[in-house]
Design an enzyme around this catalytic site. Structure first.
Site, PDB file in Angstrom:
ATOM      1  N   SER A 145       0.807  -1.228   0.000  1.00 39.20           N
ATOM      2  CA  SER A 145       0.000   0.000   0.000  1.00 39.20           C
ATOM      3  C   SER A 145       0.838   1.276   0.000  1.00 39.20           C
ATOM      4  O   SER A 145       1.841   1.375   0.708  1.00 39.20           O
ATOM      5  CB  SER A 145      -0.900   0.006   1.235  1.00 39.20           C
ATOM      6  OG  SER A 145      -1.556   1.241   1.342  1.00 39.20           O
ATOM      7  N   LYS A 163     -12.977  -3.162   6.266  1.00 40.31           N
ATOM      8  CA  LYS A 163     -13.863  -2.003   6.087  1.00 40.31           C
ATOM      9  C   LYS A 163     -15.332  -2.304   6.409  1.00 40.31           C
ATOM     10  O   LYS A 163     -16.026  -1.455   6.943  1.00 40.31           O
ATOM     11  CB  LYS A 163     -13.792  -1.543   4.624  1.00 40.31           C
ATOM     12  CG  LYS A 163     -12.678  -0.583   4.309  1.00 40.31           C
ATOM     13  CD  LYS A 163     -12.642  -0.316   2.817  1.00 40.31           C
ATOM     14  CE  LYS A 163     -12.713   1.136   2.505  1.00 40.31           C
ATOM     15  NZ  LYS A 163     -12.439   1.442   1.083  1.00 40.31           N
ATOM     16  N   GLY A 177     -19.886  -2.251  -6.323  1.00 39.49           N
ATOM     17  CA  GLY A 177     -18.933  -2.695  -5.310  1.00 39.49           C
ATOM     18  C   GLY A 177     -18.661  -1.608  -4.283  1.00 39.49           C
ATOM     19  O   GLY A 177     -19.450  -0.664  -4.130  1.00 39.49           O
ATOM     20  N   ALA A 185     -16.280   0.844  -4.017  1.00 34.12           N
ATOM     21  CA  ALA A 185     -16.037   2.212  -4.489  1.00 34.12           C
ATOM     22  C   ALA A 185     -17.341   2.834  -4.992  1.00 34.12           C
ATOM     23  O   ALA A 185     -17.660   3.982  -4.673  1.00 34.12           O
ATOM     24  CB  ALA A 185     -14.997   2.210  -5.603  1.00 34.12           C
TER      25      ALA A 185
HETATM   26  P1  NAD Z   1     -15.300  -4.341  -5.852  1.00 34.23           P
HETATM   27  O1  NAD Z   1     -14.652  -5.664  -6.063  1.00 34.23           O
HETATM   28  O2  NAD Z   1     -15.939  -4.030  -4.547  1.00 34.23           O
HETATM   29  O3  NAD Z   1     -16.417  -4.129  -7.003  1.00 34.23           O
HETATM   30  C1  NAD Z   1     -16.150  -4.449  -8.335  1.00 34.23           C
HETATM   31  C2  NAD Z   1     -17.188  -3.801  -9.227  1.00 34.23           C
HETATM   32  O4  NAD Z   1     -16.784  -3.969 -10.587  1.00 34.23           O
HETATM   33  C3  NAD Z   1     -18.581  -4.403  -9.124  1.00 34.23           C
HETATM   34  O5  NAD Z   1     -19.544  -3.387  -9.287  1.00 34.23           O
HETATM   35  C4  NAD Z   1     -18.643  -5.338 -10.335  1.00 34.23           C
HETATM   36  O6  NAD Z   1     -19.958  -5.559 -10.783  1.00 34.23           O
HETATM   37  C5  NAD Z   1     -17.860  -4.530 -11.331  1.00 34.23           C
HETATM   38  N1  NAD Z   1     -17.305  -5.306 -12.432  1.00 34.23           N
HETATM   39  C6  NAD Z   1     -16.257  -6.167 -12.380  1.00 34.23           C
HETATM   40  N2  NAD Z   1     -16.025  -6.666 -13.595  1.00 34.23           N
HETATM   41  C7  NAD Z   1     -16.940  -6.093 -14.433  1.00 34.23           C
HETATM   42  C8  NAD Z   1     -17.204  -6.197 -15.832  1.00 34.23           C
HETATM   43  N3  NAD Z   1     -16.480  -6.988 -16.606  1.00 34.23           N
HETATM   44  N4  NAD Z   1     -18.203  -5.445 -16.338  1.00 34.23           N
HETATM   45  C9  NAD Z   1     -18.921  -4.628 -15.555  1.00 34.23           C
HETATM   46  N5  NAD Z   1     -18.724  -4.501 -14.233  1.00 34.23           N
HETATM   47  C10 NAD Z   1     -17.744  -5.227 -13.687  1.00 34.23           C
HETATM   48  O7  NAD Z   1     -14.181  -3.281  -6.203  1.00 34.23           O
HETATM   49  P2  NAD Z   1     -14.059  -1.782  -5.686  1.00 34.23           P
HETATM   50  O8  NAD Z   1     -13.296  -1.764  -4.421  1.00 34.23           O
HETATM   51  O9  NAD Z   1     -15.398  -1.142  -5.737  1.00 34.23           O
HETATM   52  O10 NAD Z   1     -13.094  -1.166  -6.792  1.00 34.23           O
HETATM   53  C11 NAD Z   1     -13.564  -0.880  -8.102  1.00 34.23           C
HETATM   54  C12 NAD Z   1     -12.551   0.015  -8.803  1.00 34.23           C
HETATM   55  O11 NAD Z   1     -12.450   1.233  -8.088  1.00 34.23           O
HETATM   56  C13 NAD Z   1     -11.121  -0.559  -8.826  1.00 34.23           C
HETATM   57  O12 NAD Z   1     -10.568  -0.309 -10.098  1.00 34.23           O
HETATM   58  C14 NAD Z   1     -10.398   0.225  -7.781  1.00 34.23           C
HETATM   59  O13 NAD Z   1      -9.027   0.411  -8.072  1.00 34.23           O
HETATM   60  C15 NAD Z   1     -11.109   1.556  -7.855  1.00 34.23           C
HETATM   61  N6  NAD Z   1     -11.046   2.324  -6.608  1.00 34.23           N
HETATM   62  C16 NAD Z   1     -10.578   3.581  -6.690  1.00 34.23           C
HETATM   63  C17 NAD Z   1     -10.500   4.345  -5.543  1.00 34.23           C
HETATM   64  C18 NAD Z   1      -9.946   5.733  -5.640  1.00 34.23           C
HETATM   65  O14 NAD Z   1      -9.661   6.339  -4.602  1.00 34.23           O
HETATM   66  N7  NAD Z   1      -9.798   6.289  -6.827  1.00 34.23           N
HETATM   67  C19 NAD Z   1     -10.932   3.836  -4.312  1.00 34.23           C
HETATM   68  C20 NAD Z   1     -11.429   2.539  -4.278  1.00 34.23           C
HETATM   69  C21 NAD Z   1     -11.474   1.783  -5.434  1.00 34.23           C
END
Ligand code: NAD
Length: 288
Positions: free
Chosen positions: A23, A74, A136, A138
């Site tokens: 991290s 979380k 998910g 985020a």
């Molecule tokens: P998560 O595993 O909780 O959720 C994954 C999400 O992606 C779900 O909604 C799922 O349905 C969707 N998904 C996966 N494959 C898919 C596909 N082929 N087609 C459509 N939808 C699909 O993950 P998360 O923690 O919510 O993270 C999601 C993204 O957000 C990641 O890329 C992560 O790096 C990014 N993120 C960014 C920040 C930031 O501060 N910018 C913070 C947290 C997460």
């Protein structure tokens, strides 16, 4: 690496997650403490779900100023805390713990970070319509915070997978607890997605599509989904420009990636724990 001079006065803030060694978060937080001139260090602790209760007891006993929380903790840490912020309660997740003299308050700053990154780019979604894809962690944080902060209408799309129920629950929570009118649509209905995007001020990808292992991929079939006055954002921060953002930029849209969300969620967490706000321009420069 320049080391913080640790003395008997130095205080500790911990990041509780597993796995966590990769991290960037402790480096970000330590850079902010240095800028703020506070005698505090941030360390990552490999705490998995079975050890979490003991870790929180330890946090109380050792009188840590607070903690940052990541997965898998979380969504379960709330049960060991004394109070949960409204956003954290609606999200069902906590990423920041503030220790107020032994009274532990849980917050979620991912959504706050996203909204602040919009403001930082002169994007104001208050009173407007957002179309967002994702179910998910985020996505939920962004959707809940956007609704709490005054987005008027939200169309939430998600594909039919294990996360879909989250999106349905989020729509219900938004409609029952905020003034925003939220509607769920299946991502498989691309005609509807296009229609909703066309009537929106802002479109957001809040899924992992566009990031490894889905780098170079987007569920948007072609650039006719975009119009130049649609603002298009992505929570993905690596790569800096996802395939979706590239397509939107070529269609003439203003775009924003997830780097600002990541930066501002950290700034918000530091502000909650210390009551001090670090300069975002300095942090952007420091973190490249
Ligand atoms: P998560 O595993 O909780 O959720 C994954 C999400 O992606 C779900 O909604 C799922 O349905 C969707 N998904 C996966 N494959 C898919 C596909 N082929 N087609 C459509 N939808 C699909 O993950 P998360 O923690 O919510 O993270 C999601 C993204 O957000 C990641 O890329 C992560 O790096 C990014 N993120 C960014 C920040 C930031 O501060 N910018 C913070 C947290 C997460």
């Amino acid at each position: 690496m320049e080391r913080h001079q640790i003395t008997g006065h130095t205080e500790l803030i911990g990041l509780l997650a597993y796995p966590i060694r990769h991290s960037q978060s402790p480096a970000t937080h330590n850079a902010a403490y240095e800028k703020l001139g506070v005698d505090i260090v941030n360390l990552a602790f490999e705490v998995d779900a079975p050890e979490l209760e003991d870790a929180i007891k330890g946090l109380r006993a050792l009188k840590l100023r607070g903690a940052n929380v990541s997965m898998p903790n979380k969504t379960i840490v709330h049960q060991y805390l004394d109070e949960i912020s409204p956003a954290a309660r609606l999200c069902g997740a906590v990423n920041t713990i503030v220790n107020k003299d032994g009274y532990l308050v849980g917050h979620i700053t991912d959504g706050i970070g996203y909204i602040q990154s919009l403001k930082d780019n002169d994007i104001d979604p208050v009173g407007k319509k957002l179309t967002i894809v994702g179910s998910g962690g985020a996505a939920t944080a962004v959707e809940i915070q956007a609704a709490l902060d005054g987005v008027a209408e939200m169309s939430i799309f998600a594909r039919d997978d294990k996360f879909k129920q989250n999106a349905l629950d989020t729509v219900k929570k938004i409609n029952e607890n905020t003034n925003c009118k939220a509607t769920f649509y299946p991502l498989e209905d691309l005609d509807k997605l296009k229609e909703e995007m066309h009537s929106s001020y802002l479109f957001t990808n809040a899924t992992g599509v566009g990031m490894k292992p889905l780098e170079g991929i987007t569920y948007i079939p072609d650039s006719s989904f975009f119009r130049p006055d649609l603002i298009v954002t992505d929570v993905v921060y690596a790569p800096h420009e996802t395939a979706m953002l590239k397509m939107a930029r070529h269609a003439g849209c203003k775009t924003m990636n997830g780097q600002g969300m990541m930066l501002f969620q950290a700034i918000a967490a530091i502000e909650l724990i210390l009551g001090k706000r670090v300069d975002s321009a300095y942090m952007k420069e420091k973190l490249g």
